[in-house]
Design a protein around this motif. Structure first.
Motif, PDB file in Angstrom:
ATOM      1  N   SER A  28     113.271 -16.445  40.392  1.00 35.81           N
ATOM      2  CA  SER A  28     113.153 -15.806  39.085  1.00 35.81           C
ATOM      3  C   SER A  28     113.420 -16.765  37.926  1.00 35.81           C
ATOM      4  O   SER A  28     113.370 -16.369  36.769  1.00 35.81           O
ATOM      5  CB  SER A  28     114.113 -14.616  38.994  1.00 35.81           C
ATOM      6  N   ALA A  29     113.687 -18.036  38.243  1.00 41.27           N
ATOM      7  CA  ALA A  29     113.967 -19.014  37.186  1.00 41.27           C
ATOM      8  C   ALA A  29     112.694 -19.536  36.544  1.00 41.27           C
ATOM      9  O   ALA A  29     112.395 -20.722  36.631  1.00 41.27           O
ATOM     10  CB  ALA A  29     114.788 -20.167  37.761  1.00 41.27           C
ATOM     11  N   ILE A  30     111.936 -18.666  35.939  1.00 44.41           N
ATOM     12  CA  ILE A  30     110.754 -19.071  35.186  1.00 44.41           C
ATOM     13  C   ILE A  30     111.061 -18.862  33.711  1.00 44.41           C
ATOM     14  O   ILE A  30     111.849 -17.986  33.357  1.00 44.41           O
ATOM     15  CB  ILE A  30     109.512 -18.260  35.595  1.00 44.41           C
ATOM     16  N   TYR A  31     110.458 -19.683  32.852  1.00 46.04           N
ATOM     17  CA  TYR A  31     110.816 -19.530  31.453  1.00 46.04           C
ATOM     18  C   TYR A  31     109.682 -19.056  30.574  1.00 46.04           C
ATOM     19  O   TYR A  31     109.887 -18.711  29.426  1.00 46.04           O
ATOM     20  CB  TYR A  31     111.410 -20.826  30.896  1.00 46.04           C
ATOM     21  N   ASN A  32     108.470 -19.061  31.090  1.00 44.33           N
ATOM     22  CA  ASN A  32     107.409 -18.332  30.412  1.00 44.33           C
ATOM     23  C   ASN A  32     106.357 -17.971  31.447  1.00 44.33           C
ATOM     24  O   ASN A  32     106.416 -18.408  32.602  1.00 44.33           O
ATOM     25  CB  ASN A  32     106.816 -19.105  29.224  1.00 44.33           C
ATOM     26  N   LEU A  33     105.417 -17.137  31.059  1.00 44.15           N
ATOM     27  CA  LEU A  33     104.408 -16.706  32.010  1.00 44.15           C
ATOM     28  C   LEU A  33     103.116 -16.463  31.255  1.00 44.15           C
ATOM     29  O   LEU A  33     103.129 -15.929  30.144  1.00 44.15           O
ATOM     30  CB  LEU A  33     104.849 -15.425  32.734  1.00 44.15           C
ATOM     31  N   GLN A  34     102.017 -16.866  31.874  1.00 42.59           N
ATOM     32  CA  GLN A  34     100.723 -16.726  31.229  1.00 42.59           C
ATOM     33  C   GLN A  34      99.779 -15.949  32.129  1.00 42.59           C
ATOM     34  O   GLN A  34      99.736 -16.195  33.345  1.00 42.59           O
ATOM     35  CB  GLN A  34     100.158 -18.121  30.912  1.00 42.59           C
ATOM     36  N   TRP A  35      99.033 -15.050  31.539  1.00 46.06           N
ATOM     37  CA  TRP A  35      97.998 -14.316  32.254  1.00 46.06           C
ATOM     38  C   TRP A  35      96.630 -14.853  31.825  1.00 46.06           C
ATOM     39  O   TRP A  35      96.394 -15.101  30.641  1.00 46.06           O
ATOM     40  CB  TRP A  35      98.075 -12.821  31.936  1.00 46.06           C
ATOM     41  N   PHE A  36      95.761 -14.998  32.827  1.00 42.97           N
ATOM     42  CA  PHE A  36      94.408 -15.503  32.596  1.00 42.97           C
ATOM     43  C   PHE A  36      93.398 -14.530  33.189  1.00 42.97           C
ATOM     44  O   PHE A  36      93.687 -13.795  34.124  1.00 42.97           O
ATOM     45  CB  PHE A  36      94.194 -16.866  33.282  1.00 42.97           C
ATOM     46  N   ARG A  37      92.205 -14.642  32.663  1.00 47.42           N
ATOM     47  CA  ARG A  37      91.065 -13.919  33.209  1.00 47.42           C
ATOM     48  C   ARG A  37      90.031 -14.957  33.640  1.00 47.42           C
ATOM     49  O   ARG A  37      89.823 -15.964  32.952  1.00 47.42           O
ATOM     50  CB  ARG A  37      90.479 -13.018  32.130  1.00 47.42           C
ATOM     51  N   GLN A  38      89.392 -14.703  34.788  1.00 52.80           N
ATOM     52  CA  GLN A  38      88.333 -15.602  35.236  1.00 52.80           C
ATOM     53  C   GLN A  38      87.123 -14.788  35.666  1.00 52.80           C
ATOM     54  O   GLN A  38      87.204 -13.960  36.573  1.00 52.80           O
ATOM     55  CB  GLN A  38      88.791 -16.498  36.390  1.00 52.80           C
ATOM     56  N   LYS A  68     112.591 -11.382  33.591  1.00 53.68           N
ATOM     57  CA  LYS A  68     113.049 -12.621  34.215  1.00 53.68           C
ATOM     58  C   LYS A  68     114.125 -12.381  35.258  1.00 53.68           C
ATOM     59  O   LYS A  68     114.261 -13.154  36.201  1.00 53.68           O
ATOM     60  CB  LYS A  68     113.546 -13.585  33.132  1.00 53.68           C
ATOM     61  N   SER A  69     114.896 -11.317  35.105  1.00 54.95           N
ATOM     62  CA  SER A  69     115.974 -11.059  36.063  1.00 54.95           C
ATOM     63  C   SER A  69     115.422 -10.787  37.454  1.00 54.95           C
ATOM     64  O   SER A  69     116.045 -11.123  38.463  1.00 54.95           O
ATOM     65  CB  SER A  69     116.831  -9.887  35.592  1.00 54.95           C
ATOM     66  N   SER A  70     114.240 -10.196  37.510  1.00 59.55           N
ATOM     67  CA  SER A  70     113.637  -9.896  38.802  1.00 59.55           C
ATOM     68  C   SER A  70     112.473 -10.824  39.134  1.00 59.55           C
ATOM     69  O   SER A  70     111.926 -10.770  40.232  1.00 59.55           O
ATOM     70  CB  SER A  70     113.131  -8.445  38.832  1.00 59.55           C
TER      71      SER A  70
END
Lengths: 114, 116
Positions: A28-38, A68-70
């Motif tokens: 869960s140690a991620i600091y940002n997240l990006q969604w993409f479409r293809q 982020k906690s999960s």
């Protein structure tokens, strides 16, 4: 090792439905997240980027949240349209030795039927 | 504003031949990535540049793959000689971030390589 799971792998819905795509990280140690479409045969189009200080982002009929906690993110698509048919991928950075890398899910293939 | 531009869009070659792909990132973006994507898979990083410096090339098969970004703007990815297993889509992406960070990525349309 960081791994990303996207559920469901494929989804077929009638036009107009609201739907939810899920993305989860083993660490869960991620600091940002990006969604993409293809779209088939095309490159990736950035949809939403959720920074570490944010919990969600909205763009039109799209809303993405990050817990982020999960280590989970959800992409909500309201009032789906046939033009939303595509593969949706999530990606988040993690530390790999001296480098920070992006790790990717395999995507959710969405078909919206008229 | 122009997006990330890649060429060629499609390339068909015979095995053992060389091939090169070109990428022009979004103006002002300091970071450039080359990814490889196989059908049904997520992108796999080949190399990441911050300006002219290759800061992560740990997954680039250096025996046959090479890349350059001489002036910190556009970049070329080369394969010599190509093998059947190199058939894939080669994606270029760029972003504007602080050193070592990963920000919002913008992708080109990709270059689809078929090796016969």
């Amino acid at each position: 090792k960081q791994e990303v799971t996207q559920i469901p792998a494929a989804l077929s819905v009638p036009e107009g439905e609201n739907l939810v795509l899920n993305c989860s990280f083993t660490d869960s140690a991620i600091y940002n997240l990006q969604w993409f479409r293809q779209d088939p045969g095309k490159g990736l189009t950035s949809l939403l980027l959720i920074q570490s200080s944010q919990r969600e982002q909205t763009s039109g009929r799209l809303n993405a949240s990050l817990d982020k906690s999960s280590g989970r993110s959800t992409l909500y698509i309201a009032a789906s349209q046939p033009g939303d048919s595509a593969t949706y991928l999530c990606a988040g950075p993690y530390n790999a030795g001296n480098n920070r890398k992006l790790i990717w899910g395999l995507g959710t293939s969405l078909a919206v039927n008229p | 504003e122009a997006g990330v531009v890649q060429s060629p869009r499609y390339k068909i070659i015979e095995k053992k031949q060389p091939v090169a792909f070109w990428c022009n990132p979004i103006s002002g973006h300091n970071t450039l990535y080359w990814y490889l994507q196989n059908l049904g898979q997520g992108p796999e990083l080949l190399i990441r540049y911050e300006n002219e410096e290759a800061v992560d090339d740990s997954q680039l098969p250096k025996d046959r793959f090479s890349a350059e970004r001489l002036k910190g703007v556009d970049s070329t990815l080369k394969i010599q000689p190509a093998e059947l297993g190199d058939s894939a889509v080669y994606l270029c992406a760029s972003s504007l971030v602080a050193s070592g960070s990963i920000g919002e990525l913008f992708f080109g349309e990709g270059s689809r390589l078929t090796v016969l």
